[in-house]
Design an enzyme around this catalytic site. Structure first.
Site, PDB file in Angstrom:
ATOM      1  N   GLU A 215       1.112  -1.128  -0.015  1.00 12.82           N
ATOM      2  CA  GLU A 215      -0.252  -0.255  -0.109  1.00 12.82           C
ATOM      3  C   GLU A 215       0.924   1.062  -0.142  1.00 12.82           C
ATOM      4  O   GLU A 215       1.705   1.932   1.105  1.00 12.82           O
ATOM      5  CB  GLU A 215      -0.943  -0.249   1.262  1.00 12.82           C
ATOM      6  CG  GLU A 215      -1.981   1.136   1.379  1.00 12.82           C
ATOM      7  CD  GLU A 215      -2.074   1.713   3.038  1.00 12.82           C
ATOM      8  OE1 GLU A 215      -2.810   0.126   3.725  1.00 12.82           O
ATOM      9  OE2 GLU A 215      -2.307   2.696   3.449  1.00 12.82           O
TER      10      GLU A 215
ATOM     11  N   LYS B  37     -10.469  -0.650   7.831  1.00 15.10           N
ATOM     12  CA  LYS B  37      -9.050  -0.534   8.116  1.00 15.10           C
ATOM     13  C   LYS B  37      -9.725  -0.739   9.719  1.00 15.10           C
ATOM     14  O   LYS B  37     -10.266   0.312  10.034  1.00 15.10           O
ATOM     15  CB  LYS B  37      -7.910   0.064   7.608  1.00 15.10           C
ATOM     16  CG  LYS B  37      -6.922   0.700   8.440  1.00 15.10           C
ATOM     17  CD  LYS B  37      -6.060   2.073   7.376  1.00 15.10           C
ATOM     18  CE  LYS B  37      -5.125   1.890   8.343  1.00 15.10           C
ATOM     19  NZ  LYS B  37      -4.161   3.217   7.923  1.00 15.10           N
TER      20      LYS B  37
ATOM     21  N   ARG C 272       1.144   9.948   0.972  1.00 12.43           N
ATOM     22  CA  ARG C 272       1.889  11.303   1.604  1.00 12.43           C
ATOM     23  C   ARG C 272       2.887  11.860   1.190  1.00 12.43           C
ATOM     24  O   ARG C 272       3.256  12.261   2.243  1.00 12.43           O
ATOM     25  CB  ARG C 272       2.166  10.817   3.159  1.00 12.43           C
ATOM     26  CG  ARG C 272       1.265  10.286   3.894  1.00 12.43           C
ATOM     27  CD  ARG C 272       1.181   9.602   5.282  1.00 12.43           C
ATOM     28  NE  ARG C 272       0.504   8.259   5.682  1.00 12.43           N
ATOM     29  CZ  ARG C 272       1.144   7.788   6.649  1.00 12.43           C
ATOM     30  NH1 ARG C 272       1.842   7.669   7.084  1.00 12.43           N
ATOM     31  NH2 ARG C 272       0.173   6.533   6.819  1.00 12.43           N
TER      32      ARG C 272
HETATM   33  C1  3PG Z   1       0.034   3.510   8.627  1.00 12.77           C
HETATM   34  O1  3PG Z   1      -0.699   4.404   8.465  1.00 12.77           O
HETATM   35  O2  3PG Z   1       0.853   5.179   8.870  1.00 12.77           O
HETATM   36  C2  3PG Z   1      -0.410   3.215   8.906  1.00 12.77           C
HETATM   37  O3  3PG Z   1      -1.281   2.413   9.485  1.00 12.77           O
HETATM   38  C3  3PG Z   1       0.861   2.689   9.106  1.00 12.77           C
HETATM   39  O4  3PG Z   1       1.217   2.130   9.878  1.00 12.77           O
HETATM   40  P1  3PG Z   1       2.576   1.833  11.069  1.00 12.77           P
HETATM   41  O5  3PG Z   1       3.581   2.631  10.132  1.00 12.77           O
HETATM   42  O6  3PG Z   1       2.481   2.082  12.479  1.00 12.77           O
HETATM   43  O7  3PG Z   1       2.520   0.485  10.554  1.00 12.77           O
END
Ligand code: 3PG
Length: 215
Positions: A41, A129, A45
């Site tokens: 995924e 999610k 960002r």
């Molecule tokens: C996020 O949106 O950052 C994801 O949920 C991943 O989270 P993590 O970096 O804590 O695994």
């Protein structure tokens, strides 16, 4: 566009990645794949997100590539145009859901409370999610949260703060389709081009996820 829930179900892992440099997209995907991890995924960002999705889709046709952190309909559109096979958001945003629906993009919105699960179900979402999984109480919390909704068929992808050590607890829950996280390819590891390390962490996660469910 293939619906890749089957793939998510099969491997039960989603690598959440923040890619700062487009040039890192392909080596990252190859490092994951070398560890046997085939679902990524790519989060919206960074400016490199859409092009990274496009590149991985072109060069790694055996991988399932999603777009994460989709916060606006415009980002959904860009993700679809780049070839994203599923979309994810941290929360429940109706215009984003509508854009995903319009584009037939399988979409997994983020929820954390019973009210949000209820709302997501009413909006037609059945795979959610659970975010931020660890901070919200981890597998124990998800087990209780999912209880009253089990008969609806709702399923979850817990994500947020998960590590290899927590994987088995989540995967033991019948409502968990897959677990997401960045622990196998943290932003820092990608920036350092630590491909061998990412391969090793991916292989470890794949190995754990491949173990039979706890009774
Ligand atoms: C996020 O949106 O950052 C994801 O949920 C991943 O989270 P993590 O970096 O804590 O695994």
């Amino acid at each position: 566009m293939a619906m890749n829930t089957e793939t998510l179900l099969k491997q039960r892992l989603v690598c959440v990645a923040v890619i700062d440099r487009f040039d890192d997209a392909l080596p990252l995907a190859e490092a994951l794949r070398a560890g046997g991890l085939n679902v990524i995924e790519v989060t919206f960002r960074t400016a490199a997100a859409a092009d990274s999705i496009r590149r991985i889709r072109e060069k790694c046709p055996d991988m399932t590539v999603g777009a994460g952190t989709l916060l606006s309909p415009e980002q959904v559109q860009r993700a679809v145009e780049a070839g994203a096979q599923f979309g994810v958001s941290p929360g429940l945003n109706e215009p984003v859901l509508a854009a995903a629906h319009k584009n037939q993009l399988p979409f997994f919105p983020g929820v954390m409370t019973p009210t949000e699960v209820d709302r997501a179900l009413n909006l037609g979402c059945k795979l959610l999610k659970f975010f931020p999984a660890e901070a919200a109480g981890g597998a124990a919390m998800l087990k209780v949260l999912a209880g009253p909704f089990a008969h609806t068929g709702v399923k979850f992808i817990p994500t947020g703060g998960v590590t290899a050590a927590r994987l088995t607890d989540y995967l033991a829950l019948p409502q968990v389709v897959a677990v997401g996280g960045s622990w196998m390819a943290e932003r820092k590891l990608v920036a350092e081009k630590a491909w061998a390390k990412i391969t090793a962490l991916s292989a470890e996660a794949v190995n754990i996820a491949g173990e039979p469910r706890k009774p």
